[in-house]
Write an enzyme that holds these catalytic residues in place. Sequence first.
Site, PDB file in Angstrom:
ATOM      1  N   GLY A  63      59.345 -24.327  25.381  1.00 27.93           N
ATOM      2  CA  GLY A  63      58.753 -23.217  25.395  1.00 27.93           C
ATOM      3  C   GLY A  63      60.102 -22.691  26.005  1.00 27.93           C
ATOM      4  N   GLN A  68      64.316 -17.231  31.408  1.00 28.34           N
ATOM      5  CA  GLN A  68      65.639 -18.578  31.389  1.00 28.34           C
ATOM      6  C   GLN A  68      66.665 -18.196  30.945  1.00 28.34           C
ATOM      7  OE1 GLN A  68      61.482 -20.611  29.988  1.00 28.34           O
ATOM      8  NE2 GLN A  68      63.322 -21.336  31.109  1.00 28.34           N
ATOM      9  N   CYS A 113      60.154 -28.351  33.531  1.00 30.13           N
ATOM     10  CA  CYS A 113      60.734 -26.998  32.450  1.00 30.13           C
ATOM     11  C   CYS A 113      62.627 -27.065  32.619  1.00 30.13           C
ATOM     12  CB  CYS A 113      60.713 -25.809  34.187  1.00 30.13           C
ATOM     13  SG  CYS A 113      60.881 -23.885  33.779  1.00 30.13           S
ATOM     14  N   LEU A 114      63.285 -25.991  31.622  1.00 24.86           N
ATOM     15  CA  LEU A 114      64.293 -26.461  31.306  1.00 24.86           C
ATOM     16  C   LEU A 114      65.389 -25.592  32.439  1.00 24.86           C
ATOM     17  CD1 LEU A 114      64.276 -25.382  27.800  1.00 24.86           C
ATOM     18  CD2 LEU A 114      64.571 -27.367  28.093  1.00 24.86           C
ATOM     19  N   HIS A 155      52.489 -21.849  31.243  1.00 25.97           N
ATOM     20  CA  HIS A 155      53.797 -21.961  32.116  1.00 25.97           C
ATOM     21  C   HIS A 155      54.355 -20.933  31.628  1.00 25.97           C
ATOM     22  CE1 HIS A 155      56.991 -25.239  32.844  1.00 25.97           C
ATOM     23  NE2 HIS A 155      57.693 -24.124  32.476  1.00 25.97           N
ATOM     24  N   GLU A 156      54.697 -20.377  30.358  1.00 25.55           N
ATOM     25  CA  GLU A 156      55.690 -19.187  29.954  1.00 25.55           C
ATOM     26  C   GLU A 156      54.717 -17.902  30.513  1.00 25.55           C
ATOM     27  OE1 GLU A 156      58.436 -20.406  28.915  1.00 25.55           O
ATOM     28  OE2 GLU A 156      57.712 -22.128  28.671  1.00 25.55           O
ATOM     29  N   HIS A 159      56.266 -17.733  33.786  1.00 30.86           N
ATOM     30  CA  HIS A 159      58.104 -17.741  33.888  1.00 30.86           C
ATOM     31  C   HIS A 159      57.715 -16.103  33.911  1.00 30.86           C
ATOM     32  CE1 HIS A 159      60.191 -20.634  33.795  1.00 30.86           C
ATOM     33  NE2 HIS A 159      59.695 -21.488  33.105  1.00 30.86           N
TER      34      HIS A 159
HETATM   35 ZN   LIG Z   1      60.285 -23.251  32.344  1.00 32.89          ZN
END
Ligand SMILES: [Zn+2]
Length: 184
Positions: A63, A68, A113-114, A155-156, A159
């Site tokens: 995701g 991001q 998380c990236l 999670h998204e 963000h």
């Molecule tokens: Zn993330």
Amino acid sequence: MATDHTEAGTGPNPGDRGTARPVVRYGEPVLHRACAPVERYDDALAGLVEDMFASMYAANGVGLAANQIGVDARVFVLDCEDADGERTVAAVVNPVLILPPPPRELAVDDEGCLSVPGAFTETPRSATAAVEGFDPAGNPIRIEGTGTLARCLQHECDHLDGTVYVDRLPAKTRKRMLADAGLR
Ligand SMILES: [Zn+2]
């Protein structure tokens, strides 16, 4: 969102026409404020979504939210499975997160998380979640999820409101994770 396992996709994927952009790390201001609603469903949005898919796949994520890759817009993409292993690939514009009413069942599972590379920690989340929003053409869509998909939806959406999952963890845990990721 990131998982500590990756699976090869089959066939052509969204993002093939996009360009992978660098993923910004925890601490960059764009990750820590709410994103702006999308006003136009135009070619620029379609291009952004392609770049987001390309960026997510390049980073082996499941995701990715627009901020991001440094873009202030309420859009996320995902490619992940629910608790039954059913795969969902979607881009959601202006999402609204819908959680079951309390008391809700929590699932505690590893989350990553990236934007906090390499770190994974057990994080409690609602076991089910839904998102309502629009596809990149402006058509209304609704996604309901369990398992990793439910976790990813939460999670998204976090963000896009300026919250990274580590912000939900105890301060001591967060500091250790950010230090482990070389971020603080
Ligand atoms: Zn993330």
